[in-house]
Design an enzyme around this catalytic site. Structure first.
Site, PDB file in Angstrom:
ATOM      1  CE1 TYR A 142     -16.189 -15.082   0.454  1.00 44.16           C
ATOM      2  CE2 TYR A 142     -13.825 -15.223   0.787  1.00 44.16           C
ATOM      3  CZ  TYR A 142     -14.901 -14.773   0.067  1.00 44.16           C
ATOM      4  OH  TYR A 142     -14.690 -14.003  -1.043  1.00 44.16           O
ATOM      5  CE  LYS A 189     -31.540 -13.524  -4.472  1.00 44.03           C
ATOM      6  NZ  LYS A 189     -31.872 -12.680  -5.649  1.00 44.03           N
ATOM      7  CG  ASP A 221     -31.014  -9.674  -7.176  1.00 45.98           C
ATOM      8  OD1 ASP A 221     -31.230  -9.093  -6.087  1.00 45.98           O
ATOM      9  OD2 ASP A 221     -31.865 -10.391  -7.735  1.00 45.98           O
ATOM     10  CG  ASP A 245     -15.033 -11.276  -2.719  1.00 45.76           C
ATOM     11  OD1 ASP A 245     -14.018 -10.558  -2.678  1.00 45.76           O
ATOM     12  OD2 ASP A 245     -15.168 -12.249  -3.490  1.00 45.76           O
ATOM     13  CG  ASP A 249     -13.278  -7.061  -6.468  1.00 43.17           C
ATOM     14  OD1 ASP A 249     -12.776  -6.636  -5.411  1.00 43.17           O
ATOM     15  OD2 ASP A 249     -12.727  -7.902  -7.196  1.00 43.17           O
TER      16      ASP A 249
HETATM   17  C1  IPM Z   1     -10.546  -9.972  -1.215  1.00 46.36           C
HETATM   18  C2  IPM Z   1     -10.064 -11.127  -2.049  1.00 46.36           C
HETATM   19  C3  IPM Z   1     -10.076 -12.384  -1.181  1.00 46.36           C
HETATM   20  C4  IPM Z   1     -11.500 -12.637  -0.743  1.00 46.36           C
HETATM   21  C5  IPM Z   1      -9.475 -13.630  -1.855  1.00 46.36           C
HETATM   22  C6  IPM Z   1      -8.076 -13.373  -2.363  1.00 46.36           C
HETATM   23  C7  IPM Z   1      -9.532 -14.832  -0.958  1.00 46.36           C
HETATM   24  O1  IPM Z   1     -10.852 -11.279  -3.191  1.00 46.36           O
HETATM   25  O2  IPM Z   1      -9.881  -9.635  -0.230  1.00 46.36           O
HETATM   26  O3  IPM Z   1     -11.576  -9.391  -1.545  1.00 46.36           O
HETATM   27  O4  IPM Z   1     -12.278 -13.251  -1.486  1.00 46.36           O
HETATM   28  O5  IPM Z   1     -11.855 -12.234   0.355  1.00 46.36           O
HETATM   29 MG    MG Z   2     -12.310  -9.803  -3.430  1.00 43.29          MG
END
Ligand code: IPM
Ligand code: MG
Length: 351
Positions: A142, A189, A221, A245, A249
């Site tokens: 990032y 990884k 993975d 990230d 999710d």
């Molecule tokens: C999160 C989001 C952010 C990230 C985006 C919106 C930049 O997906 O907070 O997980 O990738 O960190």
């Molecule tokens: Mg995210």
């Protein structure tokens, strides 16, 4: 006590959901005799529209001078489909993380009994799952150098980690594991990436200092697979920025309650508390978005930033109560669907 809370509602449904968390915090203040001073500031697409900067200096200064930050969401579809946009709302989020030194993102994944049937997984797989994803938030791909070649036909994003960056996040992983079930999974990884090998090396060095913690290593993975196959086996998972990230999710949807999961970003300066979900632009202004993830983020704020445990528990209890009573928004309601603002009113009244 008196506390200063910066409110960065952001884009989309941000202002609507944050308003409910404020109602609840005000009710907490009344009940437990605290004063919360809320000060709003702009961030994200809203801030680009108003001042051309997604994380303006004024917003930054407010965050620095507050005891905690309550954050809504950022993101606007008008930027998502425009890869050439010069400034993007997401840059505001990244700038905030970097400038506040928020190197750790903590995402607890818990299931809610009344919502298990909404999980994409079978009940027996997911019932009782309870783990925490700790994601490194200010390093890795990032924030490494990125760029394009002159002819624009090549692009790169560097992934960089330094020893101190890795040590501090792993240390936090060990700390969380010590407070919980004493199991730490380091996700990397290391079969491919040099940064991952650095992570694994440091984790192996640190392990003997924490004899009570059982440490295991998993390639990302494989971890993605195991979260779906055996979510109950995890206790604390620690990983680098982009893996975290993606995995967080993934982890958030297995509970069937994306609208319910809070998160905390902590580090050097003021901590930030926000729901896991995004700005849900389709619902903006409709008073239908689920405010519970933001309300539960407010509970994390009380606990982690202000050390108000009993107050935080009071919020969690009233959220449980609202779910049992069916006072919830359309995404999780079985009968009558309540509005965002009605849920907030109910929570505040029942605290
Ligand atoms: C999160 C989001 C952010 C990230 C985006 C919106 C930049 O997906 O907070 O997980 O990738 O960190
Ligand atoms: Mg995210």
């Amino acid at each position: 006590m008196n506390y200063n809370i910066a409110v960065l509602a952001g884009d989309g449904i941000g202002p609507e959901i944050v308003a409910q968390a404020i109602k609840v915090l005000e009710a907490v203040g009344k009940k437990f005799k605290h004063t919360f001073n809320f000060t709003e500031a702009i961030v994200g697409a809203t801030a680009i529209d108003q001042v051309g900067d997604p994380f303006p200096e004024e917003t930054y200064m407010l965050c620095m001078n507050s005891d905690a930050v309550l954050f809504g969401a950022i993101g606007d579809p008008k930027y998502d489909n425009d890869p050439k946009a010069k400034v993007r709302p997401e840059q505001g989020l990244l700038a905030m993380r970097k400038k506040l030194g928020l190197y750790a993102n903590i995402r607890p994944v818990t299931t809610f009994p009344s919502l298990i049937h909404k999980s994409p997984l079978r009940r027996e797989l997911v019932e009782g799952a309870d783990f925490v994803v700790i994601r490194e938030l200010t390093g890795g791909i990032y924030f490494g150098d990125k760029g394009r070649s002159e002819d624009l036909n090549m692009a790169f994003d560097n992934c960089v980690y330094t020893r101190p960056e890795v040590e501090r996040i792993l240390e936090l992983g060990f700390e969380y594991a010590a407070k919980r079930d004493k199991r730490l999974t380091v996700v990397d990884k290391a079969n491919v990436l040099a940064t991952s090998r650095l992570w694994r090396e440091i984790a192996q060095e640190m392990t003997p200092e924490h004899p009570e913690i059982e440490v295991d290593y998993m390639f990302v993975d494989n971890a993605a697979m195991q979260i779906i196959q055996w979510p109950k086996k995890f206790d604390v998972m620690v990983t680098e920025n982009m893996f975290g990230d993606i995995l967080s999710d993934e982890a958030s949807v297995i509970t069937g309650s994306l609208g319910l999961l809070p998160s905390a970003s902590v580090g050097i300066h003021t901590s930030v508390f926000e729901p896991i979900h995004g700005s849900y632009p389709q619902a903006t202004g409709k008073d239908i978005a689920n405010p519970l993830a933001t309300v539960l983020s407010a509970a994390m704020l009380l606990e982690l930033a202000l050390d108000l445990m009993e107050e935080a528990q009071a919020i969690r209890d009233v959220v449980d109560k609202s779910m049992t009573a069916g006072v919830v928004t359309e995404d999780i309601s079985e009968g009558k669907a309540y509005k965002t603002s009605e849920v907030g009113d109910w929570l505040a009244a029942n605290l």
